[in-house]
Design a protein around this motif. Structure first.
Motif, mmCIF file in Angstrom:
data_model
loop_
_atom_site.group_PDB
_atom_site.id
_atom_site.type_symbol
_atom_site.label_atom_id
_atom_site.label_comp_id
_atom_site.label_asym_id
_atom_site.label_seq_id
_atom_site.Cartn_x
_atom_site.Cartn_y
_atom_site.Cartn_z
ATOM 1 N N VAL A 4 0.858 -1.188 0.000
ATOM 2 C CA VAL A 4 0.000 0.000 0.000
ATOM 3 C C VAL A 4 0.893 1.237 0.000
ATOM 4 N N PRO A 5 0.641 2.244 -0.857
ATOM 5 C CA PRO A 5 1.466 3.457 -0.782
ATOM 6 C C PRO A 5 1.223 4.161 0.556
ATOM 7 N N VAL A 6 2.278 4.439 1.282
ATOM 8 C CA VAL A 6 2.121 4.982 2.635
ATOM 9 C C VAL A 6 2.942 6.260 2.819
ATOM 10 N N THR A 7 2.833 7.147 1.878
ATOM 11 C CA THR A 7 3.639 8.364 1.901
ATOM 12 C C THR A 7 3.305 9.224 3.114
ATOM 13 N N ALA A 8 2.024 9.407 3.378
ATOM 14 C CA ALA A 8 1.640 10.342 4.441
ATOM 15 C C ALA A 8 2.024 9.812 5.820
ATOM 16 N N ILE A 9 1.733 8.551 6.110
ATOM 17 C CA ILE A 9 2.021 8.056 7.464
ATOM 18 C C ILE A 9 3.520 7.867 7.705
ATOM 19 N N GLY A 10 4.297 7.885 6.635
ATOM 20 C CA GLY A 10 5.745 7.733 6.807
ATOM 21 C C GLY A 10 6.458 9.054 7.039
ATOM 22 N N SER A 11 5.748 10.157 6.954
ATOM 23 C CA SER A 11 6.441 11.450 7.060
ATOM 24 C C SER A 11 6.517 11.912 8.522
ATOM 25 N N PRO A 12 7.584 12.663 8.846
ATOM 26 C CA PRO A 12 7.754 13.106 10.237
ATOM 27 C C PRO A 12 6.704 14.137 10.653
ATOM 28 N N LEU A 13 6.623 14.355 11.948
ATOM 29 C CA LEU A 13 5.636 15.300 12.488
ATOM 30 C C LEU A 13 6.214 15.926 13.748
ATOM 31 N N THR A 14 5.896 17.190 13.939
ATOM 32 C CA THR A 14 6.363 17.866 15.152
ATOM 33 C C THR A 14 5.199 18.115 16.101
ATOM 34 N N LEU A 15 5.357 17.678 17.346
ATOM 35 C CA LEU A 15 4.378 17.986 18.394
ATOM 36 C C LEU A 15 5.111 18.864 19.403
ATOM 37 N N GLY A 16 5.017 20.166 19.268
ATOM 38 C CA GLY A 16 5.762 21.062 20.155
ATOM 39 C C GLY A 16 7.242 20.728 20.083
ATOM 40 N N PRO A 17 7.878 20.407 21.224
ATOM 41 C CA PRO A 17 9.319 20.112 21.208
ATOM 42 C C PRO A 17 9.653 18.711 20.694
ATOM 43 N N ALA A 18 8.630 17.892 20.446
ATOM 44 C CA ALA A 18 8.897 16.486 20.081
ATOM 45 C C ALA A 18 8.809 16.291 18.579
ATOM 46 N N ARG A 19 9.828 15.598 18.027
ATOM 47 C CA ARG A 19 9.804 15.308 16.585
ATOM 48 C C ARG A 19 9.580 13.824 16.386
ATOM 49 N N LEU A 20 8.450 13.487 15.761
ATOM 50 C CA LEU A 20 8.081 12.080 15.529
ATOM 51 C C LEU A 20 8.632 11.642 14.177
ATOM 52 N N ARG A 21 9.197 10.419 14.127
ATOM 53 C CA ARG A 21 9.812 9.967 12.870
ATOM 54 C C ARG A 21 8.755 9.585 11.833
ATOM 55 N N ASN A 22 7.545 9.320 12.264
ATOM 56 C CA ASN A 22 6.435 9.036 11.347
ATOM 57 C C ASN A 22 5.129 9.349 12.084
ATOM 58 N N ARG A 23 4.022 8.968 11.497
ATOM 59 C CA ARG A 23 2.724 9.350 12.077
ATOM 60 C C ARG A 23 2.066 8.212 12.858
ATOM 61 N N LEU A 24 2.830 7.166 13.160
ATOM 62 C CA LEU A 24 2.247 5.978 13.786
ATOM 63 C C LEU A 24 2.610 5.951 15.274
ATOM 64 N N VAL A 25 1.597 6.087 16.109
ATOM 65 C CA VAL A 25 1.815 6.209 17.555
ATOM 66 C C VAL A 25 1.253 4.976 18.263
ATOM 67 N N GLU A 299 -3.999 0.889 5.000
ATOM 68 C CA GLU A 299 -4.940 1.633 4.155
ATOM 69 C C GLU A 299 -5.731 2.637 5.005
ATOM 70 N N SER A 300 -6.240 2.159 6.172
ATOM 71 C CA SER A 300 -7.051 3.075 6.977
ATOM 72 C C SER A 300 -6.174 4.173 7.568
ATOM 73 N N ALA A 301 -4.960 3.834 7.995
ATOM 74 C CA ALA A 301 -4.066 4.860 8.559
ATOM 75 C C ALA A 301 -3.710 5.903 7.502
ATOM 76 N N GLU A 302 -3.352 5.433 6.329
ATOM 77 C CA GLU A 302 -2.938 6.357 5.269
ATOM 78 C C GLU A 302 -4.104 7.245 4.833
ATOM 79 N N ALA A 303 -5.291 6.644 4.729
ATOM 80 C CA ALA A 303 -6.453 7.437 4.289
ATOM 81 C C ALA A 303 -6.731 8.563 5.277
ATOM 82 N N ILE A 304 -6.554 8.287 6.563
ATOM 83 C CA ILE A 304 -6.838 9.303 7.587
ATOM 84 C C ILE A 304 -5.831 10.452 7.504
ATOM 85 N N VAL A 305 -4.552 10.100 7.413
ATOM 86 C CA VAL A 305 -3.527 11.159 7.421
ATOM 87 C C VAL A 305 -3.488 11.873 6.069
ATOM 88 N N ALA A 306 -3.482 11.098 4.986
ATOM 89 C CA ALA A 306 -3.420 11.721 3.649
ATOM 90 C C ALA A 306 -4.689 12.517 3.377
#
Ligand SMILES: Cc1cc2nc3c(=O)[nH]c(=O)nc-3n(C[C@H](O)[C@H](O)[C@H](O)COP(=O)(O)O)c2cc1C
Ligand code: SF4
Length: 658
Positions: A4-25, A299-306
């Protein structure tokens, strides 16, 4: 399951001082993995570090009590005293060593905490007992006592900061204390805390002050409470919009309350990612937003973020079932699916460490998986239900030469029948995964291939695994041999249309599920069970929809604490509380009276005397649950590895039952 193409969930994210390596928590999840005093254990460190190694960006521990009277589970994690700081620091170091950030959720159970567990009388905004938690009447907090609690949240935040925690989430969801103050059904106060947002605001201020600016601070909310008179989605949005968002770095959207637990941990019948539409409006508030709720596929994770519905996804069961889900889906690889059976949450109340039906390693990471032996063996597995498939998969993963023979035309055994019921739409995924893994590992599964004692000699193998399942038990009583009496599983296997009316005798898991299926297909159903409750072998959460639905159907009549003592074509003699009565009963009589292990081949297997032994797994070994199947499969793999390494054969001689 892959590619499944997972471009969006693979991208980093910043939560204030915290930098997440992807969107999967890895979402907060109580697990009963701590000591009884709330201290972190080796088990917990290994479990979380494994989730971090699996690729999650941020790994939460669990709702952790900020004060002793807010403790809701026997082995829940505590952040209530400084004595917890070293354990927290161990968790933080272990998770960070695997490249993820470590999060703690700050909580107080309020009315949901019970004295039998915490040792304290529960406290709450108002004296409204919580029946699903045990029903103890909580003490109403005096105004100054509310301030003490605010301080407890702040002090806990300070401990977390000292321990090196990266992210704090204030638990404002699921019917716990902060949510209780927000709720019109739980907060009946007349003092300053009658303002539903007042407690939340003070807690946010206290936590932010003690966490400092180097620790990300967020708020977990329930988008709605889910019961009549509780907070609606609109009112919740209004309240959260007016909260101290300026002090927060993110929001994490969940749903439900104790009185509507199906919204906290959603059943498999409900669609994946169902809370995403509730999360989306919160993005307009200017903070990164996460969302949870059956996000169990890429698929569901990517659809939500993308699709812009949330910035990150919070996954609990998905990563409990497969800690490598993030790494695998980002690499386009298959993963072991959670089937939303809710065995994990239903075991939480037991006070024991929670397991996973499909992942025997969950909670046992500190022991490590069975090590692969240097010498390879040949193994014949007889039966391709879940126990046979998983044993074959694990053995093949160790490099053994494995063959699976199945007498039916399809794999899955009686579990495949359950997978066909509308209560369990996700069950089939684990069978598909096992079958695909066997294919990938080059294991031949021959269906439509019965094995007889005489033909066993054709197979020259080092070990035999009997995974032949079980047969329905038919009690011996007058009329049991009549043609309209059918074993419930045989009836399911026939796939016949629902009859106009029928009787299901046995209100266990299978009996209730089949009665539900028949009733929703239009049958008039008489359900007769021996116990005082429906499906006593099933946990509360796993039947949270099915049992009320069944009871609400006017075409369903239920007789509990009753036994059938004689059968005639159109009536049954039923004994209830010592009284016997003939009950009219038209249509088929479907019998669900348990399973008897099918071990007809055991003697022939033993006679072969394979050098590494004979093993009996799953229903054939008296197992029963899917969890038993997976655990026994692992035990066989371990025993064979040990035997090859020169260890003793399992206790009990050449045939061992797991
Ligand atoms: C066993 C179990 C324990 C949970 N404990 C917590 C908890 O401590 N705090 C919390 O906010 N949510 C808790 N949850 C809810 C999850 O974080 C998550 O929101 C919910 O399970 C839906 O996500 P999922 O479909 O990925 O499991 C728990 C869920 C499960 C299954
Ligand atoms: S026990 Fe069931 S619901 Fe819980 S994580 Fe495992 S498969 Fe999913």
């Amino acid at each position: 399951m892959n590619g499944v193409p997972v471009t969006a969930i693979g991208s980093p994210l910043t939560l204030g001082p915290a930098r997440l390596r992807n969107r999967l928590v890895s979402a907060p999840m109580e697990r009963n993995y701590c000591e009884i005093d709330g201290t972190v254990t080796d088990r917990y460190v290994a479990y979380l570090s494994r989730r971090a190694r699996g690729g999650a960006a941020l790994v939460f521990s669990e709702a952790s009590y900020v004060r002793g009277d807010g403790k809701g589970r026997l082995r829940q994690m505590g952040v209530d005293t400084d004595a917890r700081i070293p354990g927290l620091a161990r968790l933080a170091a272990a998770v960070r060593a695997e490249g993820a950030l470590f999060g703690v959720e700050l909580n107080h159970g309020g009315r949901t905490a019970q004295g039998a567990v915490s040792g304290f009388r529960p406290v709450a905004p108002s004296p409204v007992p919580c029946l699903p938690a045990g029903g103890e009447l909580p003490l109403e907090l005096a105004t100054e006592e509310v301030y003490d609690l605010v301080e407890a949240y702040g002090a806990a935040a300070g401990r977390c900061r000292e321990a090196g925690v990266d992210v704090l989430s204030i638990h404002g969801a699921h019917g716990y204390l902060v949510h209780q103050f927000l709720s019109p059904a739980r907060n009946l106060r007349t003092d300053e805390f009658a303002d539903p947002a007042r407690f939340l605001d003070l807690v946010v201020e206290a936590v932010r002050e003690r966490a400092g600016r180097d620790v990300a601070v967020g708020l977990r909310i329930s988008a709605f409470e889910g019961f009549d008179g509780g907070l609606s989605a609109e009112r919740t949005f209004e309240l959260i919009s007016g909260a101290r968002l300026d002090l927060l770095d993110f929001l994490d959207v969940s749903a439900g309350s104790y009185e509507a637990g199906q919204w906290i941990i959603q059943p498999g019948e409900w669609e994946r990612g169902l809370l995403a539409p509730y999360a989306e409006p919160y993005r307009a508030l200017g903070l990164p937003v996460g969302v949870a709720g059956r996000i169990s596929t890429p698929e569901s994770a990517e659809a939500i973020v993308a699709g812009g519905r949330a910035d990150f996804v919070s996954m609990a069961r998905t990563l409990h079932a497969d800690p490598d889900f993030p790494r695998r889906v980002l690499a386009g690889e298959p993963y072991r699916p959670c089937i939303a059976c809710n065995y994990c949450i239903d075991r939480l109340g037991s006070g024991e460490p929670i397991p996973c039906s499909v992942n025997p390693q969950a909670g046992r990471e500190h022991l490590g998986p069975p090590g692969a032996p240097a010498e390879k063996a040949s193994v014949l597995v007889i039966g391709a239900g879940p126990a046979g498939l998983e044993t074959a998969r694990l053995l093949a993963g160790h490099g053994h030469r494995v063959r699976v023979l199945e007498r039916a035309e399809h794999v899955g055994g009686r579990f495949a029948l359950a997978a066909g019921l509308h209560d369990h739409p996700e069950y089939r995924r684990i069978l598909e995964w096992c079958a695909a893994e066997l294919d990938r590992l080059g294991v031949t599964v021959s269906t439509g291939t019965p094995v007889a004692g005489e033909t066993l000699s054709r197979h020259d193998v080092d070990a035999l695994v009997l995974a032949t399942g079980g047969e329905c038990h038919r009690p011996d009583l007058p009329g049991i041999g009549l043609p309209h009496v059918i074993d419930v599983r045989d009836w399911l296997a026939r796939g016949e249309p629902a009859p106009a009316s029928c009787v299901v005798w046995g209100a266990d898991r299978e009996g209730v599920a089949v009665a539900g299926r028949l009733a929703s297909d239009g049958s008039r159903v008489l359900l007769i069970g021996a116990q005082p409750e429906l499906a006593p072998d099933v946990g509360r959460r796993a039947k949270i929809l099915s049992v009320p639905r069944l009871l609400a159907n006017p075409e369903v009549r239920v007789l509990l604490e009753s036994a059938v003592v004689a059968v005639e074509p159109d009536r049954l003699l039923v004994r209830t509380g010592g009284r016997e009565e003939w009950v009219p009963a038209s249509g088929p009589l479907l019998v669900s009276q348990g399973v008897v292990p099918r071990t007809g081949l055991l003697a022939a297997c033993r006679a072969r005397e394979p050098r590494l032994g004979v093993y009996v797994v799953g229903d054939a070994g008296g197992g029963g649950s899917l969890y038993d199947c997976f655990v026994t499969a692992e035990a066989v793999t371990r025993s064979i590895a040990e035997a090859l390494a020169g260890g003793a054969l399992p206790a009990g001689g050449p045939a061992a039952t797991f």
